[in-house]
Each structure stands twice: as structure tokens, then as C-alpha cells.
Design a protein around this motif. Structure first.
Motif, PDB file in Angstrom:
ATOM      1  N   LYS A 178       0.838  -1.192   0.000  1.00  0.00           N
ATOM      2  CA  LYS A 178       0.000   0.000   0.000  1.00  0.00           C
ATOM      3  C   LYS A 178       0.874   1.243   0.000  1.00  0.00           C
ATOM      4  N   ALA A 179       0.344   2.313  -0.531  1.00  0.00           N
ATOM      5  CA  ALA A 179       1.052   3.582  -0.490  1.00  0.00           C
ATOM      6  C   ALA A 179       1.056   4.107   0.941  1.00  0.00           C
ATOM      7  N   ALA A 180       1.929   5.056   1.215  1.00  0.00           N
ATOM      8  CA  ALA A 180       1.930   5.691   2.539  1.00  0.00           C
ATOM      9  C   ALA A 180       0.651   6.506   2.707  1.00  0.00           C
ATOM     10  N   ALA A 181       0.182   6.595   3.926  1.00  0.00           N
ATOM     11  CA  ALA A 181      -1.019   7.388   4.193  1.00  0.00           C
ATOM     12  C   ALA A 181      -0.764   8.847   3.843  1.00  0.00           C
ATOM     13  N   GLY A 182      -1.756   9.452   3.211  1.00  0.00           N
ATOM     14  CA  GLY A 182      -1.627  10.848   2.820  1.00  0.00           C
ATOM     15  C   GLY A 182      -2.864  11.635   3.191  1.00  0.00           C
ATOM     16  N   GLU A 183      -3.109  12.687   2.461  1.00  0.00           N
ATOM     17  CA  GLU A 183      -4.282  13.514   2.707  1.00  0.00           C
ATOM     18  C   GLU A 183      -5.496  12.934   2.000  1.00  0.00           C
ATOM     19  N   ASP A 261      -6.624   2.096   6.614  1.00  0.00           N
ATOM     20  CA  ASP A 261      -5.934   2.245   5.332  1.00  0.00           C
ATOM     21  C   ASP A 261      -6.620   3.174   4.332  1.00  0.00           C
ATOM     22  N   LEU A 262      -7.713   3.798   4.724  1.00  0.00           N
ATOM     23  CA  LEU A 262      -8.426   4.653   3.772  1.00  0.00           C
ATOM     24  C   LEU A 262      -7.515   5.728   3.180  1.00  0.00           C
ATOM     25  N   LYS A 263      -6.674   6.323   4.014  1.00  0.00           N
ATOM     26  CA  LYS A 263      -5.832   7.432   3.561  1.00  0.00           C
ATOM     27  C   LYS A 263      -4.665   6.982   2.683  1.00  0.00           C
TER      28      LYS A 263
END
Length: 330
Positions: A178-183, A261-263
Motif C-alpha cells: 500500500k502507499a503511505a497514508a496521505g491527505e 488504510d483509507l488514507k
């Protein structure tokens, strides 16, 4: 203190307050406010629908049984001409754009369930997700759509699985992190409360319709790097039978939460979501689009890509046995 100094200080203080208020308003992320609201007990549904009960799907056999005793209200989303060619007795033909205003005008007390029907179960899944998020706990999509009702309507699913092995050789077991959490996405409804933002976003989605929330498997495989691809089925099946190259696994009823993990979903590219049949992913795409993500459900899901493998693995698949052969009216 002179009057001049008093007025100057007053003006500076007022300017400070105004600037502070503006900064507070700018700091509000409508998408996060909406997500947290829909995850909470204060939401119209009373709990986090996406991570508890989604998807809410009922079989054609149950629709038939309840219809015979007047216990189900049936909404058919298909085009008027197709509805006229044949539909379930007592069904009401309603355009997707009008489904909320239609249901708002009903007394649902006599009914135990509301069945939302379309061609394949995918548009109905999208619509039912919206209804559930608005608090309509009786709303269910009918599994496989009208394809399951009678052979006369089964063409779309029959065609999908007949062409459903084109990408079997391209599925992989190689995991992608997964990508890193962001905005979260930026919404601009101008509203501040979860309920107000929800209502504004639902209105926008109904105007858009289901088509922008879909993508074909051909389109995705033709430009894999252009999509953030979400494999929305359990981790063990992500490994076997595998997944679309580059797809990232998200566990149903667990990971699509703000605090989980939504972000990790991107806001700068389309999010292509797939499940077994395209029905559950349609539910999820509705939710993600409400939040502002450019989410698209891959039509027909795994059935449209690795059909024979899914049959062998005992996964959810369309077949002629799903066609009930029930009577319909014109």
C-alpha cells in the motif's frame, strides 16, 4: 489610552479574529469530516456501513417470495424501454438520478425490504450503497440483477463470462505494498457538518450517474500504471488465484477506515476497485466517490477476467444455475 490608540487596537484585534476564523475554516477537510461521520454511530445508518454490513444483497428467490406476500418494494433502475419489455410484477421504474427523492416520498412501513434491481446487480449496488449511507436500512440490491430473474434478461452476464478468461495468464501472486497514508480528497460543498456534506455529495453523485464510477477490464489492462488498483477480496485469495499486476489488497469490512488504510488511497489518480462480480465493488465505489476519490468499479470483477480459474477455486461466479426462470410482466 487615547481614542486613536483604542480604535487602532480594536481594528487589529478584529483583524486577528477574522484571520483566525478564516484559517479554521480552511483547515476543515470536508472529506475527512464526512468519512468520520459515516463511520460513527451518529451517521444516518447508526454505524459504519462500509466496514460492517456492506454489501447488502438479496437473491432473486427472496425477492420473489417477499413479492408474493407484498413484503418487498421493488425499484427497477433500468431504462424505461427495457422495463416495458419485461419486469418483475409490482416493480416501479425509477431513474438512478431520482431514487432518493422517490424513496423519500414512500411509506416503507408495510415492507420488510426494498429491492433495488438493475441489469446485472452493479448499478443497483451503487444505488443501494447510497441509500444505506443515507440510513435506509431496508435497501438491498438484487444479486445478478434481472439476469437472474429470467433467461430473457441474462445476456449481459452470459456475455461477460463467455469473454471472462482474457487476462487469466496475466494475474500474478507478486504483492504490491500500500502507499503511505496521505491527505484525503478536497471537497468544496461549502458545508461543515457531516450530514450536510453527505446530502450535497449524494446529490452530486446522482447527477453524475453510475457510468463515471465504472471502468472496463480492457481499459485498466491497457494502462495499468494509470490506475491505483484495489483488490477487494481476502488476503489468501490475493495470493491465490492472484491479482491484477500492481493491485493492492484491501480486506473487506476492515481496511477502508480513516484510522486504518483509507488514507493510503491516492487523490491524484483514478482508483480502480474490483471484487468477484463487480457488485460489491460498486457499493465501495459509491462510498469512495462520496468522499471525493475518483473511484471506479471494474465491471464484472474477477468473473470478467479469470472466470474459469474462479470456478475451479469455488469462488462466487455467474452460471446458468443462477437464472431462476421466473415469470415477468410487460
Amino acid at each position: 489610552m487615547t481614542k486613536m490608540k483604542f480604535w487602532m487596537l480594536s481594528i487589529l484585534f478584529a483583524t486577528f479574529l477574522l484571520t483566525s476564523c478564516e484559517k479554521d475554516e480552511e483547515a476543515v477537510n470536508e472529506s475527512q469530516v464526512l468519512a468520520e461521520y459515516l463511520e460513527s454511530a451518529d451517521s444516518p445508518y447508526g454505524k459504519d456501513f462500509v466496514n460492517t454490513d456492506m454489501p447488502t444483497i438479496m437473491a432473486a428467490s427472496e425477492v420473489k417470495t417477499l413479492n408474493e406476500t407484498g413484503q418487498v418494494y421493488i425499484i427497477d433502475l433500468r431504462a424505461a424501454a427495457d422495463f416495458a419489455d419485461g419486469h418483475i410484477a409490482n416493480a416501479h421504474n425509477v431513474a438512478l438520478a431520482d431514487i432518493v427523492t422517490h424513496i423519500e416520498g414512500l411509506d416503507l412501513t408495510p415492507y420488510t425490504k426494498v429491492a433495488v434491481v438493475c441489469y446485472t446487480g452493479q448499478t443497483a449496488g451503487f444505488a443501494t450503497s447510497i441509500l444505506r449511507l443515507l440510513g435506509y436500512e431496508k435497501a438491498f440490491s438484487m444479486k445478478w440483477g434481472m439476469c437472474a430473474w429470467n433467461e430473457a434478461f441474462a445476456g449481459k452476464w452470459n456475455t461477460a463470462v463467455a469473454n471472462g478468461n482474457a487476462y487469466a495468464s496475466q494475474f500474478t501472486a507478486t504483492a504490491t505494498a500500500k502507499a503511505a497514508a496521505g491527505e484525503m480528497p478536497v471537497l468544496s460543498t461549502g458545508k461543515t457538518t457531516g450530514q450536510e456534506i453527505l446530502e450535497a455529495r449524494v446529490a452530486a453523485l446522482l447527477v453524475e450517474g453510475f457510468t463515471p464510477a465504472t471502468v472496463t477490464n480492457q481499459t485498466v489492462f491497457g494502462a495499468l500504471s494509470s490506475y491505483y488498483i484495489v483488490n477487494y477480496w481476502p488476503a489468501d485469495q490475493y495470493a491465490d488465484p492472484g491479482h491484477i499486476p500492481g493491485a493492492i489488497q484491501y480486506t473487506p469490512k476492515e481496511t477502508m477506515k480513516v484510522a486504518v488504510d483509507l488514507k493510503t488511497l491516492p487523490t491524484d489518480k483514478p482508483v480502480a476497485v474490483y471484487c468477484y462480480t463487480g457488485q460489491t465493488s460498486a457499493f465501495l465505489a459509491a462510498y469512495l466517490r462520496l468522499l471525493g476519490y475518483d473511484a471506479k468499479s471494474i465491471l464484472y470483477g474477477g468473473n470478467g477476467m479469470i472466470y474459469d480459474i474462479m470456478v475451479t477455486k469455488g469462488m462466487t461466479t455467474w452460471s446458468a444455475t443462477q437464472i431462476m426462470g421466473y415469470d415477468f410482466v410487460q
